[in-house]
Design a protein around this motif. Sequence first.
Motif, PDB file in Angstrom:
ATOM      1  N   VAL A 143      36.155  51.434  54.535  1.00 25.92           N
ATOM      2  CA  VAL A 143      36.716  51.844  55.728  1.00 25.92           C
ATOM      3  C   VAL A 143      38.124  51.428  55.752  1.00 25.92           C
ATOM      4  CG1 VAL A 143      34.084  53.354  55.711  1.00 25.92           C
ATOM      5  CG2 VAL A 143      35.018  51.167  57.454  1.00 25.92           C
ATOM      6  N   GLY A 144      38.908  52.748  56.298  1.00 26.78           N
ATOM      7  CA  GLY A 144      39.915  52.614  56.711  1.00 26.78           C
ATOM      8  C   GLY A 144      40.773  51.339  56.005  1.00 26.78           C
ATOM      9  N   GLU A 145      42.370  52.396  55.969  1.00 30.48           N
ATOM     10  CA  GLU A 145      43.201  51.349  55.081  1.00 30.48           C
ATOM     11  C   GLU A 145      43.608  50.780  55.986  1.00 30.48           C
ATOM     12  OE1 GLU A 145      45.649  54.696  53.606  1.00 30.48           O
ATOM     13  OE2 GLU A 145      44.532  55.551  52.178  1.00 30.48           O
ATOM     14  N   ASP A 146      44.226  50.775  57.241  1.00 34.68           N
ATOM     15  CA  ASP A 146      44.854  49.750  58.423  1.00 34.68           C
ATOM     16  C   ASP A 146      43.775  48.722  58.726  1.00 34.68           C
ATOM     17  OD1 ASP A 146      47.039  50.922  58.127  1.00 34.68           O
ATOM     18  OD2 ASP A 146      45.962  52.870  58.421  1.00 34.68           O
ATOM     19  N   ILE A 147      44.184  47.236  58.065  1.00 31.00           N
ATOM     20  CA  ILE A 147      43.632  46.399  58.939  1.00 31.00           C
ATOM     21  C   ILE A 147      44.227  44.943  59.352  1.00 31.00           C
ATOM     22  CG2 ILE A 147      42.215  44.304  58.424  1.00 31.00           C
ATOM     23  CD1 ILE A 147      41.125  46.010  55.672  1.00 31.00           C
ATOM     24  N   PHE A 148      44.493  45.167  60.913  1.00 30.08           N
ATOM     25  CA  PHE A 148      45.146  44.215  61.341  1.00 30.08           C
ATOM     26  C   PHE A 148      44.321  42.928  61.803  1.00 30.08           C
ATOM     27  CE2 PHE A 148      46.818  48.978  62.107  1.00 30.08           C
ATOM     28  CZ  PHE A 148      48.077  48.172  62.028  1.00 30.08           C
ATOM     29  N   PRO A 149      44.825  41.985  62.177  1.00 34.28           N
ATOM     30  CA  PRO A 149      44.446  40.672  62.322  1.00 34.28           C
ATOM     31  C   PRO A 149      44.773  40.384  64.053  1.00 34.28           C
ATOM     32  CG  PRO A 149      46.021  40.199  61.230  1.00 34.28           C
ATOM     33  CD  PRO A 149      46.046  41.649  60.922  1.00 34.28           C
ATOM     34  N   VAL A 150      44.014  40.222  64.687  1.00 35.52           N
ATOM     35  CA  VAL A 150      44.288  39.988  66.079  1.00 35.52           C
ATOM     36  C   VAL A 150      43.493  39.439  67.209  1.00 35.52           C
ATOM     37  CG1 VAL A 150      44.278  42.829  66.437  1.00 35.52           C
ATOM     38  CG2 VAL A 150      42.768  42.233  66.989  1.00 35.52           C
ATOM     39  N   SER A 151      44.338  38.521  68.390  1.00 41.18           N
ATOM     40  CA  SER A 151      42.958  38.103  68.684  1.00 41.18           C
ATOM     41  C   SER A 151      43.342  38.459  70.183  1.00 41.18           C
ATOM     42  CB  SER A 151      43.993  36.352  69.627  1.00 41.18           C
ATOM     43  OG  SER A 151      43.691  35.625  70.127  1.00 41.18           O
ATOM     44  N   ALA A 152      42.376  39.332  70.702  1.00 42.21           N
ATOM     45  CA  ALA A 152      42.278  39.518  72.285  1.00 42.21           C
ATOM     46  C   ALA A 152      42.073  38.527  73.343  1.00 42.21           C
ATOM     47  CB  ALA A 152      41.346  39.895  72.697  1.00 42.21           C
ATOM     48  N   ARG A 153      42.332  37.478  72.940  1.00 43.57           N
ATOM     49  CA  ARG A 153      42.608  35.915  73.870  1.00 43.57           C
ATOM     50  C   ARG A 153      43.947  36.051  74.154  1.00 43.57           C
ATOM     51  NH1 ARG A 153      42.270  30.431  74.353  1.00 43.57           N
ATOM     52  NH2 ARG A 153      41.986  30.582  72.176  1.00 43.57           N
ATOM     53  N   THR A 154      44.664  35.979  72.906  1.00 40.96           N
ATOM     54  CA  THR A 154      46.160  35.745  72.906  1.00 40.96           C
ATOM     55  C   THR A 154      46.708  36.164  73.159  1.00 40.96           C
ATOM     56  OG1 THR A 154      46.084  35.141  70.748  1.00 40.96           O
ATOM     57  CG2 THR A 154      45.085  32.815  71.783  1.00 40.96           C
ATOM     58  N   GLY A 155      46.759  37.432  72.506  1.00 39.47           N
ATOM     59  CA  GLY A 155      47.240  39.020  72.544  1.00 39.47           C
ATOM     60  C   GLY A 155      48.137  39.035  71.080  1.00 39.47           C
ATOM     61  N   SER A 156      47.943  38.279  70.134  1.00 38.89           N
ATOM     62  CA  SER A 156      48.684  38.157  68.710  1.00 38.89           C
ATOM     63  C   SER A 156      48.361  39.406  68.423  1.00 38.89           C
ATOM     64  CB  SER A 156      48.202  36.542  68.324  1.00 38.89           C
ATOM     65  OG  SER A 156      48.443  37.061  66.741  1.00 38.89           O
ATOM     66  N   GLY A 157      48.953  39.628  67.352  1.00 37.87           N
ATOM     67  CA  GLY A 157      48.764  41.280  66.831  1.00 37.87           C
ATOM     68  C   GLY A 157      48.563  42.171  68.187  1.00 37.87           C
ATOM     69  N   LEU A 158      48.309  41.776  68.881  1.00 36.49           N
ATOM     70  CA  LEU A 158      47.595  43.534  69.744  1.00 36.49           C
ATOM     71  C   LEU A 158      49.238  45.002  69.916  1.00 36.49           C
ATOM     72  CD1 LEU A 158      46.160  42.285  72.918  1.00 36.49           C
ATOM     73  CD2 LEU A 158      45.356  43.711  70.645  1.00 36.49           C
ATOM     74  N   PRO A 159      50.390  44.076  70.247  1.00 38.07           N
ATOM     75  CA  PRO A 159      51.779  45.799  70.046  1.00 38.07           C
ATOM     76  C   PRO A 159      51.600  46.410  69.110  1.00 38.07           C
ATOM     77  CG  PRO A 159      52.327  42.888  70.729  1.00 38.07           C
ATOM     78  CD  PRO A 159      51.043  42.750  70.106  1.00 38.07           C
ATOM     79  N   GLN A 160      50.984  45.375  67.416  1.00 41.10           N
ATOM     80  CA  GLN A 160      51.919  45.631  66.740  1.00 41.10           C
ATOM     81  C   GLN A 160      50.279  46.999  66.178  1.00 41.10           C
ATOM     82  OE1 GLN A 160      51.610  42.783  66.710  1.00 41.10           O
ATOM     83  NE2 GLN A 160      53.212  41.981  65.839  1.00 41.10           N
ATOM     84  N   LEU A 161      48.825  46.692  66.753  1.00 40.92           N
ATOM     85  CA  LEU A 161      47.583  47.965  67.082  1.00 40.92           C
ATOM     86  C   LEU A 161      47.810  48.855  67.494  1.00 40.92           C
ATOM     87  CD1 LEU A 161      44.977  48.301  66.217  1.00 40.92           C
ATOM     88  CD2 LEU A 161      44.104  46.233  68.038  1.00 40.92           C
ATOM     89  N   ALA A 162      48.193  48.374  68.488  1.00 40.93           N
ATOM     90  CA  ALA A 162      48.685  49.892  69.850  1.00 40.93           C
ATOM     91  C   ALA A 162      49.551  50.188  69.069  1.00 40.93           C
ATOM     92  CB  ALA A 162      48.477  48.762  71.074  1.00 40.93           C
ATOM     93  N   GLU A 163      50.872  50.294  68.980  1.00 34.76           N
ATOM     94  CA  GLU A 163      51.981  50.970  68.298  1.00 34.76           C
ATOM     95  C   GLU A 163      51.222  52.063  67.443  1.00 34.76           C
ATOM     96  OE1 GLU A 163      54.534  52.310  67.163  1.00 34.76           O
ATOM     97  OE2 GLU A 163      54.317  51.449  68.615  1.00 34.76           O
TER      98      GLU A 163
END
Length: 294
Positions: A143-163
């Motif tokens: 399910v879902g073609e877009d997969i983002f590796p993120v860290s809610a704790r450190t903020g890694s990957g969150l700007p790309q996910l939010a965009e």
Amino acid sequence: MSTQAGFAALAGRPNVGKSTLVNAIVGRKVAIVSDRPQTTRRAIRGVLTSGERQLVLVDLPGAQRPRDALTERMARRLQQELDGADAVLLVLNGEQRIGPGDRFLARALAQAALPITIAVNKIDRLSRAQQLEALAHAAELGVGEDIFPVSARTGSGLPQLAEHLLAQMPAGPLLFDAAETSDQPREVLLAELVREAVVRRTLQEVPHAVEVVIDEVDESREDLVRVRALVWVETESQKGILIGARGRMIKAIGSAARGELERELGRHVHLDLSVRVRRGWRSDESLLDRLGIN
């Protein structure tokens, strides 16, 4: 440039970090965080505004088999929020292998006919090889073609996910004022911050039997806010646990909660906590209505 605004519903097994993710994307605390399952009872909305675009993140109550009026409402609210969403974010715990709960959610979300994005959380705790393995397992859900590796704790990957989520929102007027970060009434947020302090310090059945109601917020002094909060439990034994020997537990809860309230209100807080027994409150439909647990 035309405006875009809409809702993204967050789904995931307990303890994948959805509430932490909402708080990190929004930039302030709007959802309480705990390692206890089923901490989230209301569909918390965090609001992110970026220029002419607005993303409303809905941290859904955890899916579980209804046991009482409270959990029935949580399950009903989950489906209602999915019905009103424009996109779905499925959050996975990168530290854990894909389990039956993840597969169940993926199948249920696929039936909603909404664009699905997957966030693999907690990658800061994984090696590069483990990250790649976690992303591969996420892709196998189908399910879902877009997969983002993120860290809610450190903020890694969150700007790309939010965009990415902002870009998925439909054209339309902004749903909230640009300065708002949540639709929760202030008293509800304050009560949730107190409940978070309780949940983090109690074991077994107590966290699930606790509700907090703000009885009064007195702001008559510029330098001090007086908050009176009622902590409801279902049995006398639970009340005893919360108060603790010589009142130590309730003092520890009050100290932790006061710090969170002061950060939220920006002023010194005097917190008056009272513990009361209200048997069967989780099955009291009229009380759940008053608490705003729809």
